[in-house]
Design an enzyme around this catalytic site. Structure first.
Site, PDB file in Angstrom:
ATOM      1  N   LYS A 157      31.965  46.448  51.588  1.00  0.00           N
ATOM      2  CA  LYS A 157      31.217  45.290  52.103  1.00  0.00           C
ATOM      3  C   LYS A 157      31.737  44.861  53.476  1.00  0.00           C
ATOM      4  O   LYS A 157      30.951  44.653  54.397  1.00  0.00           O
ATOM      5  CB  LYS A 157      31.330  44.091  51.135  1.00  0.00           C
ATOM      6  CG  LYS A 157      30.788  44.375  49.743  1.00  0.00           C
ATOM      7  CD  LYS A 157      30.831  43.130  48.855  1.00  0.00           C
ATOM      8  CE  LYS A 157      32.229  42.598  48.564  1.00  0.00           C
ATOM      9  NZ  LYS A 157      33.053  43.470  47.710  1.00  0.00           N
TER      10      LYS A 157
ATOM     11  N   ARG B 295      29.781  34.842  44.363  1.00  0.00           N
ATOM     12  CA  ARG B 295      30.436  35.669  43.349  1.00  0.00           C
ATOM     13  C   ARG B 295      30.193  35.144  41.946  1.00  0.00           C
ATOM     14  O   ARG B 295      30.676  35.756  40.988  1.00  0.00           O
ATOM     15  CB  ARG B 295      31.936  35.686  43.601  1.00  0.00           C
ATOM     16  CG  ARG B 295      32.457  36.944  44.326  1.00  0.00           C
ATOM     17  CD  ARG B 295      33.925  36.687  44.571  1.00  0.00           C
ATOM     18  NE  ARG B 295      34.765  37.828  44.755  1.00  0.00           N
ATOM     19  CZ  ARG B 295      35.159  38.293  45.938  1.00  0.00           C
ATOM     20  NH1 ARG B 295      34.679  37.807  47.039  1.00  0.00           N
ATOM     21  NH2 ARG B 295      36.031  39.280  45.996  1.00  0.00           N
TER      22      ARG B 295
ATOM     23  N   ARG C 133      43.768  51.810  51.109  1.00  0.00           N
ATOM     24  CA  ARG C 133      43.748  50.723  52.094  1.00  0.00           C
ATOM     25  C   ARG C 133      45.140  50.088  52.220  1.00  0.00           C
ATOM     26  O   ARG C 133      45.599  49.800  53.317  1.00  0.00           O
ATOM     27  CB  ARG C 133      42.719  49.675  51.655  1.00  0.00           C
ATOM     28  CG  ARG C 133      42.636  48.450  52.518  1.00  0.00           C
ATOM     29  CD  ARG C 133      41.329  47.714  52.294  1.00  0.00           C
ATOM     30  NE  ARG C 133      41.379  46.815  51.152  1.00  0.00           N
ATOM     31  CZ  ARG C 133      40.332  46.125  50.679  1.00  0.00           C
ATOM     32  NH1 ARG C 133      39.139  46.272  51.238  1.00  0.00           N
ATOM     33  NH2 ARG C 133      40.452  45.327  49.659  1.00  0.00           N
TER      34      ARG C 133
ATOM     35  N   ARG D 177      47.435  43.769  51.682  1.00  0.00           N
ATOM     36  CA  ARG D 177      46.974  42.532  51.065  1.00  0.00           C
ATOM     37  C   ARG D 177      47.718  42.325  49.759  1.00  0.00           C
ATOM     38  O   ARG D 177      47.956  43.283  49.022  1.00  0.00           O
ATOM     39  CB  ARG D 177      45.471  42.639  50.771  1.00  0.00           C
ATOM     40  CG  ARG D 177      44.592  42.269  51.921  1.00  0.00           C
ATOM     41  CD  ARG D 177      43.146  42.549  51.643  1.00  0.00           C
ATOM     42  NE  ARG D 177      42.635  41.988  50.383  1.00  0.00           N
ATOM     43  CZ  ARG D 177      41.349  41.851  50.104  1.00  0.00           C
ATOM     44  NH1 ARG D 177      40.436  42.223  50.992  1.00  0.00           N
ATOM     45  NH2 ARG D 177      40.956  41.358  48.954  1.00  0.00           N
TER      46      ARG D 177
ATOM     47  N   ARG E 266      40.589  41.925  39.432  1.00  0.00           N
ATOM     48  CA  ARG E 266      39.462  41.750  40.371  1.00  0.00           C
ATOM     49  C   ARG E 266      38.211  42.466  39.865  1.00  0.00           C
ATOM     50  O   ARG E 266      37.096  41.951  39.992  1.00  0.00           O
ATOM     51  CB  ARG E 266      39.852  42.280  41.754  1.00  0.00           C
ATOM     52  CG  ARG E 266      40.861  41.368  42.453  1.00  0.00           C
ATOM     53  CD  ARG E 266      41.578  42.071  43.582  1.00  0.00           C
ATOM     54  NE  ARG E 266      40.740  42.376  44.716  1.00  0.00           N
ATOM     55  CZ  ARG E 266      41.075  43.255  45.669  1.00  0.00           C
ATOM     56  NH1 ARG E 266      42.220  43.925  45.597  1.00  0.00           N
ATOM     57  NH2 ARG E 266      40.274  43.459  46.674  1.00  0.00           N
TER      58      ARG E 266
HETATM   59  P1  AMP Z   1      37.737  39.545  49.049  1.00  0.00           P
HETATM   60  O1  AMP Z   1      38.386  39.662  50.377  1.00  0.00           O
HETATM   61  O2  AMP Z   1      36.257  39.237  49.145  1.00  0.00           O
HETATM   62  O3  AMP Z   1      38.035  40.695  48.137  1.00  0.00           O
HETATM   63  O4  AMP Z   1      38.366  38.246  48.341  1.00  0.00           O
HETATM   64  C1  AMP Z   1      39.748  38.174  48.051  1.00  0.00           C
HETATM   65  C2  AMP Z   1      39.998  37.093  47.003  1.00  0.00           C
HETATM   66  O5  AMP Z   1      39.579  35.814  47.506  1.00  0.00           O
HETATM   67  C3  AMP Z   1      39.234  37.252  45.694  1.00  0.00           C
HETATM   68  O6  AMP Z   1      39.864  38.125  44.800  1.00  0.00           O
HETATM   69  C4  AMP Z   1      39.220  35.811  45.200  1.00  0.00           C
HETATM   70  O7  AMP Z   1      40.496  35.418  44.695  1.00  0.00           O
HETATM   71  C5  AMP Z   1      39.001  35.038  46.470  1.00  0.00           C
HETATM   72  N1  AMP Z   1      37.550  34.894  46.782  1.00  0.00           N
HETATM   73  C6  AMP Z   1      36.883  35.393  47.857  1.00  0.00           C
HETATM   74  N2  AMP Z   1      35.596  35.039  47.841  1.00  0.00           N
HETATM   75  C7  AMP Z   1      35.424  34.307  46.710  1.00  0.00           C
HETATM   76  C8  AMP Z   1      34.292  33.666  46.117  1.00  0.00           C
HETATM   77  N3  AMP Z   1      33.086  33.736  46.669  1.00  0.00           N
HETATM   78  N4  AMP Z   1      34.503  32.996  44.946  1.00  0.00           N
HETATM   79  C9  AMP Z   1      35.713  32.910  44.373  1.00  0.00           C
HETATM   80  N5  AMP Z   1      36.807  33.515  44.870  1.00  0.00           N
HETATM   81  C10 AMP Z   1      36.673  34.193  46.038  1.00  0.00           C
END
Ligand code: AMP
Length: 193
Positions: free
Chosen positions: A14, A88, A127, A139, A150
């Site tokens: 994404k 999400r 990654r 990360r 996740r």
């Molecule tokens: P990402 O970079 O999109 O994989 O997001 C990393 C982490 O941020 C996720 O595993 C969640 O802990 C938190 N996070 C990001 N976007 C959301 C969302 N829309 N709703 C809830 N938690 C989020």
């Protein structure tokens, strides 16, 4: 102006595809993950609250991310928004519909990047290794243990959005297993149809 959601599990690509759309189409990437990591790195109150939840791989509260997105929707819209990692949950999806309506905007497509789980694990572990090899740090949630949580969060809380957007006639499935440029071309096919 085109507004899209990129849906898909962690590691589906994404963020990579969003960045290419920013460059090619002057769209604005709204990644709640990036916003939350920024808050964490700059040590804001909110950042401190979400750090543990994020490292574990669980979702932060709907209120937190809806607040972050609300602020951005009021700003420049350029070539349109790419929602990356948001919504999400069904509550977030409903909130987004409402926030867009307040702005007089509608969502054009929810593009689902379809990728097999075994590929996700390889990509995420890769990654993390690449980040370290480049002299940075991985990360906090790019490890096998957090990835399991996740993925579970994705299947339990986020994948119902596939049905939600299908019912609205907005869902477009894209094979996320191809090359970066191949996936990009498929997305372009949706946007330019
Ligand atoms: P990402 O970079 O999109 O994989 O997001 C990393 C982490 O941020 C996720 O595993 C969640 O802990 C938190 N996070 C990001 N976007 C959301 C969302 N829309 N709703 C809830 N938690 C989020």
């Amino acid at each position: 102006m085109t507004h899209i959601i990129l849906l898909g599990p962690p590691g589906a690509g994404k963020g990579t595809q969003a960045q290419m759309l920013v460059e090619d189409r002057n769209m604005i990437q709204l990644s709640t993950g990036d916003m939350l990591r920024e808050a964490k790195d700059s040590g804001t109150e909110m950042g401190k609250i979400v750090a543990d939840v994020m490292a574990r791989g669980d979702l932060v509260t709907d209120e937190t991310v809806i607040g972050l997105i609300r602020e951005k929707l009021e700003g420049d819209k350029a070539g349109g928004f790419i929602f990356d990692g948001f919504p999400r949950t069904l509550a977030q999806a409903d909130a987004l519909t409402g926030l867009m309506a307040e702005q007089g905007e509608v969502l054009d497509h929810a593009i689902e990047l379809q990728v097999d789980d075994d590929v996700l694990v390889d990509r995420i572990v890769g990654r993390a290794a690449d980040a370290v090899a480049a002299g940075g740090t991985a990360r906090a949630d790019d490890n096998a243990e957090s990835l399991k949580i996740r993925l579970m969060a994705y299947y339990k809380q986020t994948s119902p959005l596939i049905g939600y957007y299908h019912a609205k006639g907005l869902l477009k499935g894209v094979d996320g297993l191809g090359t970066m440029d191949g996936v990009k071309a498929e997305i372009a096919g949706v946007l330019d149809a």
